[in-house]
Design an enzyme around this catalytic site. Sequence first.
Site, PDB file in Angstrom:
ATOM      1  N   GLN A 169       0.898  -1.166   0.000  1.00 17.90           N
ATOM      2  CA  GLN A 169       0.000   0.000   0.000  1.00 17.90           C
ATOM      3  C   GLN A 169       0.930   1.207   0.000  1.00 17.90           C
ATOM      4  O   GLN A 169       1.524   1.540   1.016  1.00 17.90           O
ATOM      5  CB  GLN A 169      -0.918  -0.019   1.226  1.00 17.90           C
ATOM      6  CG  GLN A 169      -1.654   1.289   1.499  1.00 17.90           C
ATOM      7  CD  GLN A 169      -2.571   1.736   0.366  1.00 17.90           C
ATOM      8  OE1 GLN A 169      -3.222   0.927  -0.290  1.00 17.90           O
ATOM      9  NE2 GLN A 169      -2.605   3.043   0.097  1.00 17.90           N
ATOM     10  N   GLY A 299     -10.667   0.272  -0.560  1.00 19.68           N
ATOM     11  CA  GLY A 299     -10.029  -0.060  -1.827  1.00 19.68           C
ATOM     12  C   GLY A 299      -8.880   0.882  -2.078  1.00 19.68           C
ATOM     13  O   GLY A 299      -8.787   1.934  -1.459  1.00 19.68           O
ATOM     14  N   MET A 300      -7.976   0.470  -2.955  1.00 19.62           N
ATOM     15  CA  MET A 300      -6.902   1.353  -3.399  1.00 19.62           C
ATOM     16  C   MET A 300      -6.879   1.276  -4.915  1.00 19.62           C
ATOM     17  O   MET A 300      -6.801   0.182  -5.482  1.00 19.62           O
ATOM     18  CB  MET A 300      -5.562   0.927  -2.787  1.00 19.62           C
ATOM     19  CG  MET A 300      -4.382   1.786  -3.263  1.00 19.62           C
ATOM     20  SD  MET A 300      -4.556   3.534  -2.788  1.00 19.62           S
ATOM     21  CE  MET A 300      -3.701   4.324  -4.151  1.00 19.62           C
ATOM     22  N   GLU A 301      -6.929   2.465  -5.512  1.00 18.16           N
ATOM     23  CA  GLU A 301      -7.159   2.575  -6.948  1.00 18.16           C
ATOM     24  C   GLU A 301      -5.917   2.293  -7.778  1.00 18.16           C
ATOM     25  O   GLU A 301      -5.615   3.028  -8.716  1.00 18.16           O
ATOM     26  CB  GLU A 301      -7.700   3.970  -7.257  1.00 18.16           C
ATOM     27  CG  GLU A 301      -6.738   5.148  -6.941  1.00 18.16           C
ATOM     28  CD  GLU A 301      -6.843   5.725  -5.544  1.00 18.16           C
ATOM     29  OE1 GLU A 301      -7.325   5.014  -4.636  1.00 18.16           O
ATOM     30  OE2 GLU A 301      -6.438   6.889  -5.344  1.00 18.16           O
ATOM     31  N   ASN A 302      -5.171   1.250  -7.459  1.00 23.50           N
ATOM     32  CA  ASN A 302      -3.971   0.962  -8.231  1.00 23.50           C
ATOM     33  C   ASN A 302      -4.359   0.729  -9.698  1.00 23.50           C
ATOM     34  O   ASN A 302      -5.237  -0.078  -9.976  1.00 23.50           O
ATOM     35  CB  ASN A 302      -3.255  -0.251  -7.628  1.00 23.50           C
ATOM     36  CG  ASN A 302      -2.787   0.040  -6.214  1.00 23.50           C
ATOM     37  OD1 ASN A 302      -2.241   1.110  -5.952  1.00 23.50           O
ATOM     38  ND2 ASN A 302      -3.024  -0.878  -5.289  1.00 23.50           N
ATOM     39  N   HIS A 325     -16.262   3.937  -6.814  1.00 25.09           N
ATOM     40  CA  HIS A 325     -15.271   4.924  -6.337  1.00 25.09           C
ATOM     41  C   HIS A 325     -13.874   4.634  -6.913  1.00 25.09           C
ATOM     42  O   HIS A 325     -13.245   5.511  -7.500  1.00 25.09           O
ATOM     43  CB  HIS A 325     -15.239   4.904  -4.806  1.00 25.09           C
ATOM     44  CG  HIS A 325     -14.277   5.886  -4.214  1.00 25.09           C
ATOM     45  ND1 HIS A 325     -14.671   7.114  -3.748  1.00 25.09           N
ATOM     46  CD2 HIS A 325     -12.936   5.831  -4.032  1.00 25.09           C
ATOM     47  CE1 HIS A 325     -13.613   7.774  -3.312  1.00 25.09           C
ATOM     48  NE2 HIS A 325     -12.545   7.006  -3.460  1.00 25.09           N
ATOM     49  N   GLU A 326     -13.425   3.407  -6.737  1.00 23.13           N
ATOM     50  CA  GLU A 326     -12.068   3.082  -7.214  1.00 23.13           C
ATOM     51  C   GLU A 326     -11.990   3.203  -8.731  1.00 23.13           C
ATOM     52  O   GLU A 326     -10.984   3.652  -9.273  1.00 23.13           O
ATOM     53  CB  GLU A 326     -11.640   1.678  -6.755  1.00 23.13           C
ATOM     54  CG  GLU A 326     -11.720   1.427  -5.239  1.00 23.13           C
ATOM     55  CD  GLU A 326     -11.074   2.510  -4.388  1.00 23.13           C
ATOM     56  OE1 GLU A 326     -10.156   3.202  -4.871  1.00 23.13           O
ATOM     57  OE2 GLU A 326     -11.502   2.685  -3.229  1.00 23.13           O
ATOM     58  N   HIS A 329     -11.560   6.753  -9.932  1.00 20.79           N
ATOM     59  CA  HIS A 329     -10.174   7.222  -9.816  1.00 20.79           C
ATOM     60  C   HIS A 329      -9.388   7.010 -11.114  1.00 20.79           C
ATOM     61  O   HIS A 329      -8.332   7.614 -11.293  1.00 20.79           O
ATOM     62  CB  HIS A 329      -9.454   6.480  -8.689  1.00 20.79           C
ATOM     63  CG  HIS A 329      -9.610   7.109  -7.341  1.00 20.79           C
ATOM     64  ND1 HIS A 329      -9.311   8.430  -7.098  1.00 20.79           N
ATOM     65  CD2 HIS A 329     -10.022   6.590  -6.152  1.00 20.79           C
ATOM     66  CE1 HIS A 329      -9.523   8.693  -5.808  1.00 20.79           C
ATOM     67  NE2 HIS A 329      -9.958   7.605  -5.222  1.00 20.79           N
ATOM     68  N   GLU A 348      -9.861  13.006  -4.334  1.00 21.61           N
ATOM     69  CA  GLU A 348     -10.943  12.314  -3.623  1.00 21.61           C
ATOM     70  C   GLU A 348     -12.302  12.999  -3.742  1.00 21.61           C
ATOM     71  O   GLU A 348     -13.330  12.328  -3.793  1.00 21.61           O
ATOM     72  CB  GLU A 348     -10.568  12.119  -2.153  1.00 21.61           C
ATOM     73  CG  GLU A 348      -9.368  11.198  -1.939  1.00 21.61           C
ATOM     74  CD  GLU A 348      -9.555   9.802  -2.502  1.00 21.61           C
ATOM     75  OE1 GLU A 348     -10.688   9.409  -2.815  1.00 21.61           O
ATOM     76  OE2 GLU A 348      -8.528   9.100  -2.647  1.00 21.61           O
ATOM     77  N   ASP A 404      -1.092  10.321   6.633  1.00 21.96           N
ATOM     78  CA  ASP A 404      -1.985   9.315   7.227  1.00 21.96           C
ATOM     79  C   ASP A 404      -2.730   9.871   8.435  1.00 21.96           C
ATOM     80  O   ASP A 404      -3.860   9.489   8.715  1.00 21.96           O
ATOM     81  CB  ASP A 404      -1.197   8.080   7.687  1.00 21.96           C
ATOM     82  CG  ASP A 404      -0.730   7.250   6.515  1.00 21.96           C
ATOM     83  OD1 ASP A 404      -1.231   7.463   5.391  1.00 21.96           O
ATOM     84  OD2 ASP A 404       0.150   6.396   6.729  1.00 21.96           O
ATOM     85  N   TYR A 412     -13.043  14.058   0.820  1.00 19.58           N
ATOM     86  CA  TYR A 412     -14.000  13.271   0.028  1.00 19.58           C
ATOM     87  C   TYR A 412     -15.351  13.985  -0.033  1.00 19.58           C
ATOM     88  O   TYR A 412     -15.888  14.267  -1.098  1.00 19.58           O
ATOM     89  CB  TYR A 412     -14.226  11.894   0.655  1.00 19.58           C
ATOM     90  CG  TYR A 412     -13.031  10.980   0.669  1.00 19.58           C
ATOM     91  CD1 TYR A 412     -11.948  11.222   1.508  1.00 19.58           C
ATOM     92  CD2 TYR A 412     -12.979   9.843  -0.132  1.00 19.58           C
ATOM     93  CE1 TYR A 412     -10.846  10.374   1.540  1.00 19.58           C
ATOM     94  CE2 TYR A 412     -11.881   8.986  -0.113  1.00 19.58           C
ATOM     95  CZ  TYR A 412     -10.831   9.261   0.730  1.00 19.58           C
ATOM     96  OH  TYR A 412      -9.751   8.420   0.753  1.00 19.58           O
ATOM     97  N   MET A 587      -9.962   0.224   8.249  1.00 16.97           N
ATOM     98  CA  MET A 587     -10.052   1.345   9.189  1.00 16.97           C
ATOM     99  C   MET A 587     -11.449   1.956   9.262  1.00 16.97           C
ATOM    100  O   MET A 587     -11.835   2.488  10.293  1.00 16.97           O
ATOM    101  CB  MET A 587      -9.017   2.409   8.831  1.00 16.97           C
ATOM    102  CG  MET A 587      -7.591   1.923   9.034  1.00 16.97           C
ATOM    103  SD  MET A 587      -6.374   3.250   8.925  1.00 16.97           S
ATOM    104  CE  MET A 587      -6.460   3.658   7.184  1.00 16.97           C
TER     105      MET A 587
HETATM  106 ZN   LIG Z   1     -10.503   7.382  -3.220  1.00 15.60          ZN
END
Ligand SMILES: [Zn+2]
Length: 635
Positions: A169, A299-302, A325-326, A329, A348, A404, A412, A587
């Site tokens: 991440q 999620g992470m928009e890789n 959402h992802e 991105h 965001e 962080d 957002y 989280m």
């Molecule tokens: Zn996002």
Amino acid sequence: MMRASKLAAAALLLSGCAQQPSQAPSATAAAAVEPLDIQRDYHSYANTREFRTEHLLLDLGVDFSRRVLEGTVELRLQRLSATAAELVLDTRDVDIAQVEAAAGQGTWTATTFTLDPRDAILGSALRIAMPPAADRVRIRYATRPEASGLQWVTPEQTAGKKHPFLYTQSQAIHARSWIPSQDTPLVRSTYEARIRTPKQLLAVMSAVNRPEQKRDGDYRIRMPQPVPTYLIALAVGDLKFRPIGKRSGIYAERSVVRGAAYEFEDTEKMIDVGERLMGPYRWSRYDMLVLPPSFPYGGMENPRLTFLTPTSIVGDKSGVALIAHELAHSWSGNLVTNATWRDFWLNEGTTTYLTYRIMDEIYGQARGDMERALGQQQLVEAFAQATHDGDKALAFDQRGRDPDEVFSSTPYQRGHLFMTYLETKFGRARFDAFLRGWFDAHAFQSKTTEDFIAYLEAKLLASDPGLVPRAKIDEWIYASAMPADAVYAQSDAFAKVDAQRAAWLAGTLPTARLKTRQWTSHEWRHFLDNMPAELTAARAAELDRQFKLTQAPNNYIATSWFRVAIRTGHAPALPAIERFLLRVGRMLFLNPIYRELVKTPDGLAFAQRVFAQARPRYHPIGQASVERIIKDAQK
Ligand SMILES: [Zn+2]
């Protein structure tokens, strides 16, 4: 269209304070002495005005037993200064064995380097002596087991329980903990990698993956589109692939892949809607990787391979706004990227606005409005939790702070409300054309907040002078208080839930007569999240008896319920809360539960005990986040 009504509660909570807007971007930092340079990334040591990475080559071995990545990274650089004699890179907790430099196709020669003392947030600058004309460096290095961007997952923590799992991440500033690099969103490069793994496992990256390739523990992967380092991602595990559309599919462990394929089967439709709204999808494929439950985010928009939490697979597609959402991105963030973390809202806020638009198109306006209303509630909570008043603005000075720690729902949700405000003022057709123009004009570039404002003034505000004054834009972006004329969503479905809750609280509607059968998880969340502070344990127990909430299989409902149970002192829920905190690392769920727990001495003791056990199962980012909650409570 969203109705332009002022949602009383949100409007009151968000714009009620009498904060004066601090309009100048340079006036925000109390601690900082120097005026803010908005073009500079204060979260990177890289000397990007002298060198810029154009291509990055990784050659790494994955050692699960030592929890180490070991090998080389080569940076092919554009030399912007003929005389620059030093290249400065970002690192954190990596061991550098050797550095070589070369000019053009010339031979590699060893060069000298120094590692600065470690800064708690930024890590250690790596200073490399660059011979004249040198424009390539090759660094031999190893990561450390505590690298903040890596999570080494034990077999017991995976679905299959047989093989270990590794995932990265990198956002915001964690790429430097596994790749010495110019770790700033100002710089984008193409990349390629050779990854060596145990033979049974598959390596995938935010790049061109080939699911059909033979599993031999030696994988070559390339990324043809230039991306910033925070979008470089790697995962290694016992992965299967299942296509779900002509340009989309799922990577996951065998036992997970089927449920995920059903849950996310609308992805192809979402890509189509995205293209209609924002222009061509420029990344060829949109695949998704389902990670173990310790993943700290939804999620992470890789690019080309979104990384996802398994906690959104609940069997009824109630969590698929995450996919919208992802996917969004792919335009806002990955295609046009925030120049620095001060501009995070550009990634965001725009994405959140587009998420709801995609949800409207596929699942109807009523669903979209429920998502918006839940988002507004998150904004209310983010404002209540803000430790710095300036954090309530969209763009604010983050010098000296960890991205962080600054992370909240504000960029957002306030960003989404800003976009909605503009849409309401200029009309959907003009606003859509403006946004699409923004993506087309700046594809594969990094942009500041002020770039966005200039484009907005030229392309939208100037088309109808006087409709939205520049001062209003500044208020949205730089002021802490929410503008009084923000346009909040109103959900009819939630209004009905409110009426039922009020009657139940007043005692006129018995628990058994609550009409919940048709409720989605959204309605349950709204019902529970808005319970009054004075609700008693006895009344909470009534709800639990009737609806078995402590056993709720849906993670979103469970989280809302656990907060009610903790607040009211409904003790029978505690064992389930403990199991939940030991199982899940997202989280979005952990933080609200821990925050509720630490409000009382008993709850704090419970939180500390459970966290001590859960800690090694959480991702380093999740660990740090819970640690902050517990530490703040002890003050
Ligand atoms: Zn996002």
